[in-house]
Write a protein that holds these residues in place. Sequence first.
Motif, PDB file in Angstrom:
ATOM      1  N   ILE A  92      13.977  -3.179 -10.984  1.00 37.77           N
ATOM      2  CA  ILE A  92      12.684  -3.529 -10.384  1.00 37.77           C
ATOM      3  C   ILE A  92      12.628  -5.023 -10.088  1.00 37.77           C
ATOM      4  O   ILE A  92      12.178  -5.446  -9.015  1.00 37.77           O
ATOM      5  N   ALA A  93      13.109  -5.852 -11.024  1.00 37.61           N
ATOM      6  CA  ALA A  93      13.110  -7.305 -10.835  1.00 37.61           C
ATOM      7  C   ALA A  93      14.025  -7.708  -9.683  1.00 37.61           C
ATOM      8  O   ALA A  93      13.681  -8.584  -8.875  1.00 37.61           O
TER       9      ALA A  93
ATOM     10  N   LEU B 108       9.985   5.113 -10.339  1.00 33.74           N
ATOM     11  CA  LEU B 108       9.799   3.830 -11.020  1.00 33.74           C
ATOM     12  C   LEU B 108      10.269   2.657 -10.167  1.00 33.74           C
ATOM     13  O   LEU B 108       9.698   1.560 -10.214  1.00 33.74           O
ATOM     14  N   LEU B 109      11.328   2.877  -9.400  1.00 32.61           N
ATOM     15  CA  LEU B 109      11.894   1.782  -8.616  1.00 32.61           C
ATOM     16  C   LEU B 109      10.979   1.329  -7.486  1.00 32.61           C
ATOM     17  O   LEU B 109      11.123   0.215  -6.990  1.00 32.61           O
ATOM     18  N   THR B 110      10.045   2.181  -7.064  1.00 34.67           N
ATOM     19  CA  THR B 110       9.126   1.755  -6.007  1.00 34.67           C
ATOM     20  C   THR B 110       8.247   0.595  -6.472  1.00 34.67           C
ATOM     21  O   THR B 110       7.679  -0.123  -5.647  1.00 34.67           O
ATOM     22  N   TRP B 111       8.159   0.385  -7.786  1.00 29.20           N
ATOM     23  CA  TRP B 111       7.401  -0.762  -8.269  1.00 29.20           C
ATOM     24  C   TRP B 111       8.104  -2.072  -7.941  1.00 29.20           C
ATOM     25  O   TRP B 111       7.471  -3.134  -7.883  1.00 29.20           O
ATOM     26  N   GLY B 112       9.415  -2.016  -7.719  1.00 31.98           N
ATOM     27  CA  GLY B 112      10.112  -3.215  -7.260  1.00 31.98           C
ATOM     28  C   GLY B 112       9.651  -3.618  -5.875  1.00 31.98           C
ATOM     29  O   GLY B 112       9.416  -4.808  -5.596  1.00 31.98           O
ATOM     30  N   VAL B 113       9.497  -2.624  -4.989  1.00 33.98           N
ATOM     31  CA  VAL B 113       8.970  -2.878  -3.651  1.00 33.98           C
ATOM     32  C   VAL B 113       7.526  -3.372  -3.734  1.00 33.98           C
ATOM     33  O   VAL B 113       7.122  -4.291  -3.015  1.00 33.98           O
TER      34      VAL B 113
ATOM     35  N   ASN C 209      15.666  -8.788   8.457  1.00 34.90           N
ATOM     36  CA  ASN C 209      15.374  -7.384   8.711  1.00 34.90           C
ATOM     37  C   ASN C 209      16.322  -6.465   7.949  1.00 34.90           C
ATOM     38  O   ASN C 209      15.889  -5.517   7.289  1.00 34.90           O
ATOM     39  N   GLY C 210      17.617  -6.737   8.034  1.00 35.02           N
ATOM     40  CA  GLY C 210      18.586  -5.896   7.335  1.00 35.02           C
ATOM     41  C   GLY C 210      18.422  -5.964   5.833  1.00 35.02           C
ATOM     42  O   GLY C 210      18.456  -4.935   5.140  1.00 35.02           O
ATOM     43  N   GLY C 211      18.227  -7.173   5.301  1.00 31.35           N
ATOM     44  CA  GLY C 211      18.022  -7.324   3.867  1.00 31.35           C
ATOM     45  C   GLY C 211      16.786  -6.601   3.388  1.00 31.35           C
ATOM     46  O   GLY C 211      16.770  -5.996   2.310  1.00 31.35           O
ATOM     47  N   SER C 212      15.726  -6.640   4.193  1.00 27.61           N
ATOM     48  CA  SER C 212      14.482  -5.982   3.837  1.00 27.61           C
ATOM     49  C   SER C 212      14.679  -4.485   3.661  1.00 27.61           C
ATOM     50  O   SER C 212      14.264  -3.897   2.652  1.00 27.61           O
ATOM     51  N   TYR C 213      15.329  -3.840   4.633  1.00 30.01           N
ATOM     52  CA  TYR C 213      15.491  -2.393   4.555  1.00 30.01           C
ATOM     53  C   TYR C 213      16.521  -1.977   3.517  1.00 30.01           C
ATOM     54  O   TYR C 213      16.417  -0.893   2.936  1.00 30.01           O
ATOM     55  N   MET C 214      17.509  -2.826   3.254  1.00 27.64           N
ATOM     56  CA  MET C 214      18.458  -2.513   2.179  1.00 27.64           C
ATOM     57  C   MET C 214      17.749  -2.498   0.828  1.00 27.64           C
ATOM     58  O   MET C 214      17.978  -1.631  -0.010  1.00 27.64           O
ATOM     59  N   LEU C 215      16.865  -3.472   0.623  1.00 23.95           N
ATOM     60  CA  LEU C 215      16.173  -3.567  -0.660  1.00 23.95           C
ATOM     61  C   LEU C 215      15.017  -2.573  -0.771  1.00 23.95           C
ATOM     62  O   LEU C 215      14.703  -2.094  -1.861  1.00 23.95           O
TER      63      LEU C 215
ATOM     64  N   LEU D  62       0.824  -1.201   0.000  1.00 23.37           N
ATOM     65  CA  LEU D  62       0.000   0.000   0.000  1.00 23.37           C
ATOM     66  C   LEU D  62       0.867   1.264   0.000  1.00 23.37           C
ATOM     67  O   LEU D  62       0.598   2.222  -0.734  1.00 23.37           O
ATOM     68  N   ALA D  63       1.932   1.245   0.815  1.00 25.53           N
ATOM     69  CA  ALA D  63       2.822   2.405   0.869  1.00 25.53           C
ATOM     70  C   ALA D  63       3.490   2.639  -0.481  1.00 25.53           C
ATOM     71  O   ALA D  63       3.594   3.786  -0.947  1.00 25.53           O
ATOM     72  N   ALA D  64       3.943   1.545  -1.109  1.00 22.39           N
ATOM     73  CA  ALA D  64       4.617   1.685  -2.406  1.00 22.39           C
ATOM     74  C   ALA D  64       3.666   2.201  -3.479  1.00 22.39           C
ATOM     75  O   ALA D  64       4.031   3.058  -4.292  1.00 22.39           O
ATOM     76  N   VAL D  65       2.426   1.666  -3.488  1.00 21.24           N
ATOM     77  CA  VAL D  65       1.442   2.112  -4.489  1.00 21.24           C
ATOM     78  C   VAL D  65       1.081   3.570  -4.273  1.00 21.24           C
ATOM     79  O   VAL D  65       1.065   4.374  -5.220  1.00 21.24           O
ATOM     80  N   VAL D  66       0.785   3.916  -3.009  1.00 25.92           N
ATOM     81  CA  VAL D  66       0.411   5.299  -2.701  1.00 25.92           C
ATOM     82  C   VAL D  66       1.548   6.251  -3.046  1.00 25.92           C
ATOM     83  O   VAL D  66       1.337   7.313  -3.648  1.00 25.92           O
ATOM     84  N   PHE D  67       2.764   5.866  -2.691  1.00 27.13           N
ATOM     85  CA  PHE D  67       3.901   6.732  -2.958  1.00 27.13           C
ATOM     86  C   PHE D  67       4.146   6.871  -4.463  1.00 27.13           C
ATOM     87  O   PHE D  67       4.474   7.952  -4.945  1.00 27.13           O
TER      88      PHE D  67
END
Length: 470
Positions: free
Chosen positions: A346-347, A287-292, A261-267, A177-182
């Motif tokens: 994105i992939a 555009l990169l937020t679509w990867g998230v 946790n660390g991997g999540s926030y790095m990506l 939701l955050a990624a779509v809204v952003f």
Amino acid sequence: MTDLRTPVDTTSDDPGYAANLRRATLASSIGSALEYFDFALYGLSTALIFNVLFFSQDDPAMATVAAFATFGVGFVARPFGGLFFGVLGDRLGRKWVLVITILLMGGASTAIGLLPTYAQIGLWAPALLVLMRLLQGFGAGAEQAGATVLMAEYAPVRRRGFFSALPFIGIQAGTLLAAVVFSLITLLPEDQLLSWGWRVPFLCSFALILVALFIRMRLRETPTFVELEKHEQVSDRPIREIFGHGLPGVIVGIGLRMAENGGSYMLNTLALTFFVAVAGSGADKSLLTWGVTLGSLLGIFTVPLSGALSDRWGRRTVYRMGALFLLLYSFPAWWLLTLGDYAIAIAVIAIGIGFGVNVMLGPQCAMLPEMFGNRHRYLGVAMARELSAVLAGGLAGVLGAYLIAVSGGNWVLLGIYMATLALITTAATFLVPETLRRDLTRTDDAVKVSRDEAGEGVASTTVTIRTVRW
């Protein structure tokens, strides 16, 4: 101290059980969605909005580092929130703590949307942002631990991995939701985005607060905590217990969380900053937020699936698979980001989040509560989760941003960083016993300190991790 040996029958014919299981799932899911909506939104805003609006632009690179530092401040507050509310959760019960934390966390997030900027009030702007981030982190420090414990204690024993993972679809939903809204608000003209557009998602947090509060007020206390009260074994000093007997479990739990946790926030956040550093300032960050977004969409399926697989194959096996995937993925992922291709970037982000991170998250939902005894479970899970959040997630943004700034975007350093986190977690899976179907009414921990009992007069004490038999 006598231990509780009578399992709580979560598959009984109590007509209220199924309703409470659904209610617990919804209460945990919405809380998780709110937490990760706020944190993902804050992370995305850190790299694209807060560095511009809340800090001096004399040195844009250092403004970005400072913005990520405020992102990390929230992680610093989380262990204190976990400690404070974890004690309350083990002494007063799970329900009321979750009511308080949702109000604190959501209220702080909503207030961020009302803050004045650096151009309006100068240094007071970042100071207020830090304060709101501290309050947000303080509440979040017990929110996720509470949701984890709540669902593990409510879930049917043989399907605990699956049911415990269901609320964590809320993590994916909140991040999605955050990624779509952003992504949508970044379509606004830049002047509108920076003047009022960025505030809208934070103000919308208020609606999630009301829904979560309504559900949680109708929730009953968990069966295992009721069992503790029935036997008059509720702990008066959970802090003494967790640091006296539960510390090995906390340490192993921290290790288990480093890669997830660390991997999540790095990506989720750092990859955006890195891509812009190597692709140039003209890169389209939105555009990169679509990867998230895609990674979170994958997680809606991979989190409950990996949780269900842990009910069949064991928690450690599935967890180790996710850690090894992230380990092998680290160097190719950051190298691919240097190519400057949007589709590839994105992939890379989507696969790393959807498979690497979330395959660990699925079994973790049941595994962490199973590692701790009933008298200090809330506090133990909170300490393991939140100390690891500081060491892994909190440092990922500020240290990663610093590495990018000083190295000019050297992908090898970031690959080493992520691979190191994955190695720590892989090693931790060999230190924890298999906790599958452990009786959660037990008051002893699954990971214990074993003392050398070779004879009296031995000066040294050997501390090892051993498997508890049941």
